[in-house]
Write an enzyme that holds these catalytic residues in place. Sequence first.
Site, PDB file in Angstrom:
ATOM      1  N   GLY A   1       0.541  -4.843   0.918  1.00  0.00           N
ATOM      2  CA  GLY A   1      -0.672  -4.919   0.096  1.00  0.00           C
ATOM      3  C   GLY A   1      -0.424  -5.591  -1.245  1.00  0.00           C
TER       4      GLY A   1
ATOM      5  N   ALA B   1       0.865  -1.172   0.000  1.00  0.00           N
ATOM      6  CA  ALA B   1       0.000   0.000   0.000  1.00  0.00           C
ATOM      7  C   ALA B   1       0.905   1.226   0.000  1.00  0.00           C
ATOM      8  CB  ALA B   1      -0.867  -0.019   1.247  1.00  0.00           C
TER       9      ALA B   1
ATOM     10  N   GLU C   1       4.825  -4.988   7.155  1.00  0.00           N
ATOM     11  CA  GLU C   1       4.133  -3.881   7.835  1.00  0.00           C
ATOM     12  C   GLU C   1       4.672  -3.652   9.245  1.00  0.00           C
ATOM     13  OE1 GLU C   1       2.625  -6.249   6.030  1.00  0.00           O
ATOM     14  OE2 GLU C   1       1.063  -5.348   4.782  1.00  0.00           O
TER      15      GLU C   1
ATOM     16  N   GLU D   1      -0.648  -9.165  -0.518  1.00  0.00           N
ATOM     17  CA  GLU D   1      -2.075  -9.444  -0.264  1.00  0.00           C
ATOM     18  C   GLU D   1      -2.872  -9.465  -1.568  1.00  0.00           C
ATOM     19  OE1 GLU D   1      -2.006  -6.220   2.592  1.00  0.00           O
ATOM     20  OE2 GLU D   1      -2.850  -7.553   4.099  1.00  0.00           O
TER      21      GLU D   1
HETATM   22  N1  CAA Z   1       4.602   3.149  -0.614  1.00  0.00           N
HETATM   23  C1  CAA Z   1       5.010   4.296  -1.184  1.00  0.00           C
HETATM   24  N2  CAA Z   1       6.170   4.402  -1.879  1.00  0.00           N
HETATM   25  C2  CAA Z   1       6.940   3.301  -1.988  1.00  0.00           C
HETATM   26  C3  CAA Z   1       6.563   2.064  -1.418  1.00  0.00           C
HETATM   27  C4  CAA Z   1       5.339   2.015  -0.711  1.00  0.00           C
HETATM   28  N3  CAA Z   1       4.885   0.879  -0.173  1.00  0.00           N
HETATM   29  N4  CAA Z   1       7.545   1.167  -1.676  1.00  0.00           N
HETATM   30  C5  CAA Z   1       8.477   1.804  -2.404  1.00  0.00           C
HETATM   31  N5  CAA Z   1       8.115   3.102  -2.588  1.00  0.00           N
HETATM   32  C6  CAA Z   1       8.845   4.155  -3.302  1.00  0.00           C
HETATM   33  C7  CAA Z   1      10.015   4.681  -2.472  1.00  0.00           C
HETATM   34  O1  CAA Z   1       9.568   5.667  -1.547  1.00  0.00           O
HETATM   35  C8  CAA Z   1      10.897   5.253  -3.546  1.00  0.00           C
HETATM   36  O2  CAA Z   1      10.364   6.502  -3.958  1.00  0.00           O
HETATM   37  P1  CAA Z   1      11.343   7.806  -4.057  1.00  0.00           P
HETATM   38  O3  CAA Z   1      12.292   7.450  -5.154  1.00  0.00           O
HETATM   39  O4  CAA Z   1      10.385   8.891  -4.395  1.00  0.00           O
HETATM   40  O5  CAA Z   1      12.010   7.937  -2.729  1.00  0.00           O
HETATM   41  C9  CAA Z   1      10.695   4.273  -4.710  1.00  0.00           C
HETATM   42  O6  CAA Z   1       9.473   3.600  -4.455  1.00  0.00           O
HETATM   43  C10 CAA Z   1      11.794   3.222  -4.808  1.00  0.00           C
HETATM   44  O7  CAA Z   1      11.895   2.575  -3.536  1.00  0.00           O
HETATM   45  P2  CAA Z   1      13.287   2.423  -2.738  1.00  0.00           P
HETATM   46  O8  CAA Z   1      14.207   3.565  -3.047  1.00  0.00           O
HETATM   47  O9  CAA Z   1      12.951   2.215  -1.290  1.00  0.00           O
HETATM   48  O10 CAA Z   1      13.848   1.105  -3.428  1.00  0.00           O
HETATM   49  P3  CAA Z   1      14.819   0.007  -2.770  1.00  0.00           P
HETATM   50  O11 CAA Z   1      15.216  -0.878  -3.896  1.00  0.00           O
HETATM   51  O12 CAA Z   1      15.892   0.669  -1.972  1.00  0.00           O
HETATM   52  O13 CAA Z   1      13.898  -0.814  -1.736  1.00  0.00           O
HETATM   53  C11 CAA Z   1      11.905  -1.984  -1.017  1.00  0.00           C
HETATM   54  C12 CAA Z   1      12.833  -1.587  -2.198  1.00  0.00           C
HETATM   55  C13 CAA Z   1      12.634  -2.955  -0.084  1.00  0.00           C
HETATM   56  C14 CAA Z   1      10.680  -2.655  -1.615  1.00  0.00           C
HETATM   57  C15 CAA Z   1      11.515  -0.717  -0.228  1.00  0.00           C
HETATM   58  O14 CAA Z   1      11.021   0.268  -1.165  1.00  0.00           O
HETATM   59  C16 CAA Z   1      10.448  -0.916   0.804  1.00  0.00           C
HETATM   60  O15 CAA Z   1      10.734  -1.426   1.863  1.00  0.00           O
HETATM   61  N6  CAA Z   1       9.200  -0.516   0.499  1.00  0.00           N
HETATM   62  C17 CAA Z   1       8.090  -0.585   1.440  1.00  0.00           C
HETATM   63  C18 CAA Z   1       7.581  -2.003   1.618  1.00  0.00           C
HETATM   64  C19 CAA Z   1       6.488  -2.026   2.662  1.00  0.00           C
HETATM   65  O16 CAA Z   1       6.676  -1.701   3.814  1.00  0.00           O
HETATM   66  N7  CAA Z   1       5.282  -2.407   2.226  1.00  0.00           N
HETATM   67  C20 CAA Z   1       4.129  -2.483   3.099  1.00  0.00           C
HETATM   68  C21 CAA Z   1       3.310  -1.222   2.983  1.00  0.00           C
HETATM   69  S1  CAA Z   1       1.998  -1.104   4.168  1.00  0.00           S
HETATM   70  C22 CAA Z   1       0.742  -2.073   3.554  1.00  0.00           C
HETATM   71  O17 CAA Z   1       0.848  -2.634   2.478  1.00  0.00           O
HETATM   72  C23 CAA Z   1      -0.495  -2.160   4.426  1.00  0.00           C
HETATM   73  C24 CAA Z   1      -1.500  -3.173   4.005  1.00  0.00           C
HETATM   74  O18 CAA Z   1      -1.480  -4.310   4.421  1.00  0.00           O
HETATM   75  C25 CAA Z   1      -2.611  -2.795   3.110  1.00  0.00           C
END
Ligand code: CAA
Length: 261
Positions: free
Chosen positions: A112, A69, A135, A115
Site C-alpha cells: 500500500g 497496509a 503482497e 500504491e
Molecule cells: N504492517 C504492519 N506492521 C508492519 C508492516 C506492515 N505492512 N511492515 C513493517 N511492520 C512492523 C513490523 O511488524 C515491526 O513491528 P514490531 O517491531 O512490532 O515487530 C516493525 O514494523 C519493523 O519491521 P521489521 O522488524 O520487519 O523490519 P525489517 O527491517 O526487518 O524489515 C520490511 C523491513 C522488509 C519492510 C518488513 O517489515 C516487511 O516485509 N514488511 C511488510 C511489507 C509488506 O508485505 N507490505 C505489503 C502489505 S499488504 C498491502 O499493502 C495490501 C495492499 O495492497 C493495500
Amino acid sequence: MSNDKVFENILVRKDDGVGIVQLNRPKALNALNKETMGEVIFALEMFDADDEVGCILLTGNERAFAAGADIKQMATATPVDMLNNPFIDYWDRLRRIVKPVVAAVSGYALGGGCELAMACDMIIASETAKFGQPEINIGVIPGAGGTQRMARAVGKALAMEIVLNGRFLSADEALLHGLVNRVVPAELYLEEAIKFAAEIAARAPVALRLGKEAVNAAYETSLQAGLALERRLFYMLFATDDQREGMDAFINKRPAEWKGQ
Ligand code: CAA
C-alpha cells in the site's frame, strides 16, 4: 475545513506554498492502518482547499515512506470487513485531489505504500528508496491499485515480476523504468522534494489544475477523446486573468504575478 485538527499518525506543515503531509508511525515503518490513511486523506483534502498551498508533498521518514497496509489490522478480516472498511476507498479520494501531489520517498515504499506513492502525480526518490508489491509473500495481491498503476508505469513484463515474485525496484531501476521523476542523494531527499514542489506551487494555479486533469485523462481515454478534452481545457484558460497576465508578462519581460483567477 478546520486547520486545527489534531493528528496522531501524521505531521502536517506548510513551507513555501507547499502543504507537507508526513507519515509518522516510525515504529511500524509507517504501515498504513485505517486511522493513518484517514488522516492522510483529511490532510490532503485540507491542503487542496487551502489557497496558500499550490502543491502538496506526501512523505515518510528516511527508513520508510510506508511498508504497506497494516498487516496486523488486516490479518483476521473477512471480505465483508474489507468491503465495509473505507481503507481502499481512500486511494480513490487521493485521485480526486485537484492540486499536484508529489511523493518524496526514502527507504521502503511497499505494498500500500508503493500504491500510495504511485497514486501521487510525481515521485522524488532518495537513492535509498525501494519500491515493491510484496503482497504475494503474504498470500494476497495488491488491492489499492498496485497491479494497474505498476503495469502502466513500468510495463507488463516487469510489473508481472514485481507482483508475482515480490521483486523490489531500487531507486535507479525505478528511474530507468519511468516510475519516478528523479533520484536524489539520501541526505537531501526531503529538501530537494520541497524545492521541486515549491517550484510547481509558484505556477499559475488554474493551469496547474487543468494540466493535471489533462495528463491524467491520457490514462483513461482514447487519444481522440483526450485531445478533445485538452483542447477544451486549453481554450477555457483564455477566460482566466492568469492567461492575460502570463502572456503580458512574457511580452513585457517581467515576472508574472498569478492570481489563480
Ligand atoms: N504492517 C504492519 N506492521 C508492519 C508492516 C506492515 N505492512 N511492515 C513493517 N511492520 C512492523 C513490523 O511488524 C515491526 O513491528 P514490531 O517491531 O512490532 O515487530 C516493525 O514494523 C519493523 O519491521 P521489521 O522488524 O520487519 O523490519 P525489517 O527491517 O526487518 O524489515 C520490511 C523491513 C522488509 C519492510 C518488513 O517489515 C516487511 O516485509 N514488511 C511488510 C511489507 C509488506 O508485505 N507490505 C505489503 C502489505 S499488504 C498491502 O499493502 C495490501 C495492499 O495492497 C493495500
